[in-house]
Design a protein around this motif. Structure first.
Motif, mmCIF file in Angstrom:
data_model
loop_
_atom_site.group_PDB
_atom_site.id
_atom_site.type_symbol
_atom_site.label_atom_id
_atom_site.label_comp_id
_atom_site.label_asym_id
_atom_site.label_seq_id
_atom_site.Cartn_x
_atom_site.Cartn_y
_atom_site.Cartn_z
ATOM 1 N N GLU A 5 39.186 34.864 27.924
ATOM 2 C CA GLU A 5 39.181 36.276 27.560
ATOM 3 C C GLU A 5 38.551 37.048 28.706
ATOM 4 O O GLU A 5 37.566 36.603 29.304
ATOM 5 N N TYR A 6 39.124 38.203 28.998
ATOM 6 C CA TYR A 6 38.634 39.038 30.086
ATOM 7 C C TYR A 6 38.550 40.496 29.650
ATOM 8 O O TYR A 6 39.283 40.931 28.760
ATOM 9 N N ILE A 7 37.687 41.256 30.339
ATOM 10 C CA ILE A 7 37.664 42.708 30.245
ATOM 11 C C ILE A 7 37.785 43.214 31.672
ATOM 12 O O ILE A 7 37.025 42.813 32.559
ATOM 13 N N CYS A 8 38.756 44.089 31.888
ATOM 14 C CA CYS A 8 38.991 44.650 33.211
ATOM 15 C C CYS A 8 37.897 45.669 33.528
ATOM 16 O O CYS A 8 37.602 46.552 32.722
ATOM 17 N N LYS A 9 37.304 45.552 34.700
ATOM 18 C CA LYS A 9 36.245 46.472 35.126
ATOM 19 C C LYS A 9 36.814 47.822 35.572
ATOM 20 O O LYS A 9 36.085 48.799 35.661
ATOM 21 N N GLU A 10 38.103 47.876 35.846
ATOM 22 C CA GLU A 10 38.726 49.112 36.319
ATOM 23 C C GLU A 10 39.244 49.979 35.172
ATOM 24 O O GLU A 10 38.998 51.172 35.139
ATOM 25 N N CYS A 11 39.981 49.366 34.220
ATOM 26 C CA CYS A 11 40.610 50.158 33.151
ATOM 27 C C CYS A 11 40.096 49.802 31.754
ATOM 28 O O CYS A 11 40.595 50.321 30.763
ATOM 29 N N SER A 12 39.138 48.872 31.656
ATOM 30 C CA SER A 12 38.513 48.438 30.395
ATOM 31 C C SER A 12 39.477 47.749 29.433
ATOM 32 O O SER A 12 39.192 47.622 28.249
ATOM 33 N N HIS A 13 40.608 47.291 29.933
ATOM 34 C CA HIS A 13 41.573 46.566 29.094
ATOM 35 C C HIS A 13 41.003 45.194 28.737
ATOM 36 O O HIS A 13 40.505 44.476 29.598
ATOM 37 N N HIS A 14 41.077 44.822 27.454
ATOM 38 C CA HIS A 14 40.608 43.520 26.967
ATOM 39 C C HIS A 14 41.835 42.661 26.743
ATOM 40 O O HIS A 14 42.775 43.085 26.065
ATOM 41 N N PHE A 15 41.837 41.444 27.311
ATOM 42 C CA PHE A 15 43.022 40.588 27.175
ATOM 43 C C PHE A 15 42.633 39.118 27.277
ATOM 44 O O PHE A 15 41.536 38.779 27.705
ATOM 45 N N GLU A 16 43.557 38.257 26.852
ATOM 46 C CA GLU A 16 43.423 36.809 26.960
ATOM 47 C C GLU A 16 44.462 36.325 27.950
ATOM 48 O O GLU A 16 45.543 36.907 28.064
ATOM 49 N N LEU A 17 44.132 35.244 28.660
ATOM 50 C CA LEU A 17 45.041 34.735 29.665
ATOM 51 C C LEU A 17 44.903 33.222 29.765
ATOM 52 O O LEU A 17 43.788 32.708 29.802
ATOM 53 N N ILE A 18 46.024 32.536 29.799
ATOM 54 C CA ILE A 18 46.022 31.096 30.062
ATOM 55 C C ILE A 18 45.979 30.938 31.571
ATOM 56 O O ILE A 18 46.813 31.486 32.288
ATOM 57 N N VAL A 19 44.982 30.206 32.060
ATOM 58 C CA VAL A 19 44.791 30.059 33.499
ATOM 59 C C VAL A 19 45.289 28.685 33.929
ATOM 60 O O VAL A 19 44.821 27.663 33.454
ATOM 61 N N HIS A 20 46.257 28.674 34.841
ATOM 62 C CA HIS A 20 46.853 27.449 35.372
ATOM 63 C C HIS A 20 46.196 27.093 36.703
ATOM 64 O O HIS A 20 46.266 27.878 37.647
ATOM 65 N N GLY A 21 45.552 25.954 36.782
ATOM 66 C CA GLY A 21 44.993 25.451 38.030
ATOM 67 C C GLY A 21 44.138 26.448 38.781
ATOM 68 O O GLY A 21 43.134 26.931 38.292
ATOM 69 N N SER A 22 44.563 26.799 39.994
ATOM 70 C CA SER A 22 43.775 27.691 40.848
ATOM 71 C C SER A 22 44.254 29.147 40.770
ATOM 72 O O SER A 22 43.978 29.940 41.668
ATOM 73 N N THR A 23 44.954 29.499 39.701
ATOM 74 C CA THR A 23 45.435 30.871 39.518
ATOM 75 C C THR A 23 44.269 31.840 39.472
ATOM 76 O O THR A 23 43.277 31.609 38.790
ATOM 77 N N ILE A 24 44.373 32.926 40.210
ATOM 78 C CA ILE A 24 43.369 33.989 40.168
ATOM 79 C C ILE A 24 43.865 35.033 39.177
ATOM 80 O O ILE A 24 44.923 35.631 39.382
ATOM 81 N N PRO A 25 43.136 35.247 38.079
ATOM 82 C CA PRO A 25 43.610 36.156 37.039
ATOM 83 C C PRO A 25 43.599 37.616 37.487
ATOM 84 O O PRO A 25 42.784 38.020 38.319
ATOM 85 N N ALA A 26 44.528 38.387 36.928
ATOM 86 C CA ALA A 26 44.610 39.816 37.198
ATOM 87 C C ALA A 26 44.891 40.534 35.882
ATOM 88 O O ALA A 26 45.507 39.985 34.977
ATOM 89 N N CYS A 27 44.441 41.764 35.786
ATOM 90 C CA CYS A 27 44.654 42.586 34.599
ATOM 91 C C CYS A 27 46.147 42.874 34.440
ATOM 92 O O CYS A 27 46.793 43.337 35.389
ATOM 93 N N PRO A 28 46.712 42.626 33.266
ATOM 94 C CA PRO A 28 48.138 42.897 33.062
ATOM 95 C C PRO A 28 48.465 44.396 33.025
ATOM 96 O O PRO A 28 49.616 44.775 33.175
#
Length: 75
Positions: A5-28
């Motif tokens: 689970e993440y909260i974006c520091k730029e737009c405050s969007h709250h979301f969940e993300l499946i992280v594969h290996g070395s993927t760097i997550p980004a706000c959708p």
């Protein structure tokens, strides 16, 4: 594959993300990678492997069927 689970520091969007290996997550929503990873209650355990299960469901009335005793198909 862990679910985070993440909260974006730029737009405050709250979301969940499946992280594969070395993927760097980004706000959708805004595509930034400036995120706060949140503590997920699902990922927290007591450390002893006990996840709240007391064993197999018992006889009638102990399986937790919301319709009440005698309503489940365990009989």
């Amino acid at each position: 594959m862990p679910l985070y689970e993440y909260i974006c520091k730029e737009c405050s969007h709250h979301f969940e993300l499946i992280v594969h290996g070395s993927t760097i997550p980004a706000c959708p929503q805004c595509q930034t990678q400036n995120l706060d990873k949140q503590l997920s209650a699902f990922a927290v355990s007591g450390g002893d492997g006990n996840f709240g299960f007391e064993g197999d469901p018992g006889g009638c009335g102990t399986c937790g069927d919301p319709r009440g005793p005698g309503a489940c198909s365990m009989d």
